[in-house]
Design a protein around this motif. Sequence first.
Motif, short mmCIF file in Angstrom:
data_model
loop_
_atom_site.label_atom_id
_atom_site.label_comp_id
_atom_site.label_asym_id
_atom_site.label_seq_id
_atom_site.Cartn_x
_atom_site.Cartn_y
_atom_site.Cartn_z
N THR A 1 38.39 66.76 41.67
CA THR A 1 37.90 68.07 41.25
C THR A 1 37.45 68.01 39.79
O THR A 1 37.65 67.01 39.10
CB THR A 1 39.01 69.12 41.39
OG1 THR A 1 40.07 68.79 40.46
CG2 THR A 1 39.56 69.15 42.81
N LEU A 2 36.90 69.12 39.31
CA LEU A 2 36.55 69.21 37.90
C LEU A 2 37.80 69.07 37.02
O LEU A 2 37.76 68.47 35.95
CB LEU A 2 35.85 70.54 37.61
CG LEU A 2 34.34 70.58 37.82
CD1 LEU A 2 33.85 72.02 37.66
CD2 LEU A 2 33.63 69.68 36.83
N ALA A 3 38.90 69.65 37.47
CA ALA A 3 40.14 69.52 36.71
C ALA A 3 40.56 68.06 36.62
O ALA A 3 41.01 67.59 35.56
CB ALA A 3 41.24 70.36 37.36
N ASP A 4 40.42 67.33 37.73
CA ASP A 4 40.73 65.90 37.72
C ASP A 4 39.83 65.15 36.74
O ASP A 4 40.28 64.26 36.02
CB ASP A 4 40.56 65.30 39.12
CG ASP A 4 41.55 65.86 40.13
OD1 ASP A 4 42.66 66.22 39.70
OD2 ASP A 4 41.20 65.95 41.32
N LEU A 5 38.54 65.52 36.74
CA LEU A 5 37.59 64.88 35.83
C LEU A 5 37.99 65.13 34.39
O LEU A 5 37.95 64.21 33.55
CB LEU A 5 36.18 65.40 36.10
CG LEU A 5 35.09 64.92 35.14
CD1 LEU A 5 34.92 63.41 35.21
CD2 LEU A 5 33.76 65.62 35.45
N GLY A 6 38.39 66.37 34.09
CA GLY A 6 38.80 66.68 32.73
C GLY A 6 39.99 65.85 32.27
O GLY A 6 40.01 65.33 31.15
N PHE B 1 33.71 68.16 44.31
CA PHE B 1 32.27 67.93 44.45
C PHE B 1 31.91 67.65 45.92
O PHE B 1 30.88 68.08 46.41
CB PHE B 1 31.83 66.75 43.57
CG PHE B 1 31.88 67.06 42.11
CD1 PHE B 1 30.88 67.79 41.51
CD2 PHE B 1 32.95 66.65 41.32
CE1 PHE B 1 30.92 68.09 40.15
CE2 PHE B 1 33.01 66.95 39.97
CZ PHE B 1 31.98 67.67 39.39
N HIS B 2 32.79 66.93 46.58
CA HIS B 2 32.64 66.65 48.01
C HIS B 2 34.03 66.55 48.61
O HIS B 2 35.01 66.34 47.88
CB HIS B 2 31.86 65.33 48.24
CG HIS B 2 30.53 65.29 47.57
ND1 HIS B 2 29.43 65.98 48.04
CD2 HIS B 2 30.12 64.66 46.44
CE1 HIS B 2 28.41 65.77 47.23
NE2 HIS B 2 28.80 64.97 46.25
N LYS C 1 30.38 70.05 35.27
CA LYS C 1 29.95 70.20 36.66
C LYS C 1 28.46 69.90 36.78
O LYS C 1 28.03 69.14 37.66
CB LYS C 1 30.24 71.63 37.15
CG LYS C 1 29.79 71.91 38.58
CD LYS C 1 30.11 73.34 38.97
CE LYS C 1 29.67 73.65 40.39
NZ LYS C 1 30.00 75.05 40.76
N GLY C 2 27.68 70.46 35.89
CA GLY C 2 26.24 70.25 35.93
C GLY C 2 25.86 68.81 35.66
O GLY C 2 24.95 68.27 36.29
N PHE C 3 26.57 68.17 34.73
CA PHE C 3 26.29 66.77 34.44
C PHE C 3 26.45 65.91 35.70
O PHE C 3 25.57 65.09 36.02
CB PHE C 3 27.21 66.26 33.34
CG PHE C 3 27.12 64.77 33.12
CD1 PHE C 3 26.10 64.23 32.37
CD2 PHE C 3 28.06 63.91 33.68
CE1 PHE C 3 26.00 62.85 32.18
CE2 PHE C 3 27.97 62.54 33.50
CZ PHE C 3 26.93 62.01 32.75
N ILE C 4 27.55 66.08 36.40
CA ILE C 4 27.80 65.29 37.60
C ILE C 4 26.73 65.56 38.66
O ILE C 4 26.18 64.62 39.28
CB ILE C 4 29.20 65.59 38.18
CG1 ILE C 4 30.29 65.22 37.17
CG2 ILE C 4 29.41 64.86 39.50
CD1 ILE C 4 30.33 63.76 36.81
N LEU C 5 26.39 66.82 38.87
CA LEU C 5 25.41 67.17 39.90
C LEU C 5 24.02 66.64 39.55
O LEU C 5 23.30 66.11 40.42
CB LEU C 5 25.37 68.69 40.08
CG LEU C 5 26.64 69.33 40.66
CD1 LEU C 5 26.51 70.85 40.69
CD2 LEU C 5 26.94 68.79 42.06
N ILE C 6 23.62 66.77 38.29
CA ILE C 6 22.29 66.29 37.88
C ILE C 6 22.23 64.77 37.94
O ILE C 6 21.25 64.18 38.41
CB ILE C 6 21.96 66.78 36.45
CG1 ILE C 6 21.79 68.30 36.42
CG2 ILE C 6 20.70 66.10 35.93
CD1 ILE C 6 20.58 68.82 37.16
N TYR C 7 23.28 64.12 37.46
CA TYR C 7 23.33 62.66 37.50
C TYR C 7 23.19 62.17 38.94
O TYR C 7 22.40 61.25 39.23
CB TYR C 7 24.62 62.16 36.88
CG TYR C 7 24.73 60.65 36.79
CD1 TYR C 7 24.27 59.97 35.67
CD2 TYR C 7 25.30 59.91 37.83
CE1 TYR C 7 24.37 58.60 35.58
CE2 TYR C 7 25.40 58.53 37.76
CZ TYR C 7 24.93 57.88 36.63
OH TYR C 7 25.01 56.51 36.55
N ASN C 8 23.94 62.76 39.85
CA ASN C 8 23.87 62.35 41.26
C ASN C 8 22.48 62.61 41.85
O ASN C 8 21.97 61.81 42.64
CB ASN C 8 24.93 63.10 42.08
CG ASN C 8 26.33 62.58 41.81
OD1 ASN C 8 26.51 61.48 41.33
ND2 ASN C 8 27.33 63.39 42.13
#
Length: 431
Positions: free
Chosen positions: A140-145, A134-135, A343-350
């Motif tokens: 990463t998304l894989a880490d989040l999963g 994300f930054h 991915k979208g959840f994280i971006l929208i939340y931020n």
Amino acid sequence: MSSRRKNDDYLQIIRSLSDRLVEAQTPIRVLDAVKWDDSIRDGFFAGGFRKLPAVDRAYYESRPLSFDSVAKKQEFQVIERDITRQLGQFNPVGQIMRRMCREYRMVIRMLEARGTADFGLISEELYGAASDAFHAGDPTLADLGLMLSDYLNNIADRGDLKDEPKNLAASDAVSMLQDRLNRVFGEEESVIRVFESDGIVADAAAGADYIKIRRDAMFNARDVRALEVHEGLVHVGTTLNGLNQPICTFLAKGPPSSTVTQEGLAILMEVIAFASYPTRLRKLTNRTRAIHMAEQGAHFLEIFDFFRDQGYSAEDSYGNTSRVFRGSTPEGMPFTKDLSYLKGFILIYNYIQLAVRKGKLEQIPLLFCGKTTLEDMRILRQLVDQGVVVPPKYLPEQFRDLNALSAWMCFSNFLNHLSLDRIEADYANIL
């Protein structure tokens, strides 16, 4: 010529170009073009789950696209050229529409590449990859999963979190969902139809003014609530708001960049409406992990076995795995669209968190103006102020009254500064 006449002419130019863009994308149906037919599933099951599905480049060539891809790419090129000629290089509406033209050309290139390595590469360019950060320096998304999977495993054996039995047939879910949406959108307008369908892979899918429910799927009351929020309030609601646009009609149609925003907004709505639950979240994390496995070289059988190990039935494991490889081959790179949810959840939340921190609450409901993209939000704010874009007509109550959401985000902004590792150590003796 009067200034009002000039403005009317300017708006008419935008509307004309917008309508051309909407018309041009009409025959492009990505999911229809990449899905596998029932014969592939039947062959896989007949082989005892041990032979790769019979999908290669020739399979896709036997299922040609419903449009002339070369002519369609040229059509978008001409529209992009006319946008620049009629609106100028730096016009804000023109910038959005030109990007959409480029995205649609990339989508067509991806569909032309079905069954080849280029398909997966273009998919990553459109929807992202599981290994994307994300930054710089962030997980990463894989880490989040993996992180979410660990959390879910910690609560997996709790009896009070077990799912209710799925004892609602599709016809029952249709009736319940239709009743709920009538109350939300207004029955007298009959704006949304809910009906059964045989032609979809997921349990449900939303269109412009309808929601299709898979005829052979089973549901429970919690599932119906999630569909109301996810498919109804977000996907159909934003489509209706886009169709309500008098000038920027392109907001009713979404290119891949809007998919990330759409799915992220839908997952966020599930969370803040208390419509989500661990099993549903696990489904999203498993899809993310499966895509990452495919990016690392895993083939269809390995990912099918992964889903079986997660407790899914053979039928559901096949469905989940085919989502990963649709448009590709069973040993190829994945179709990464399903990354859009987390991915979208994280971006929208931020985005919402930052809007609250900066006192720009008026930006938040604009996410529902249509099929929006985060990078366009500042421009959309300008267009609303200019009267070129109208505010959303249909808004979930959590976004009509931002009091609770703002309070939550204020606390969240503070909590982000605390060290969870330090908190865990401090709480070790009381938890």
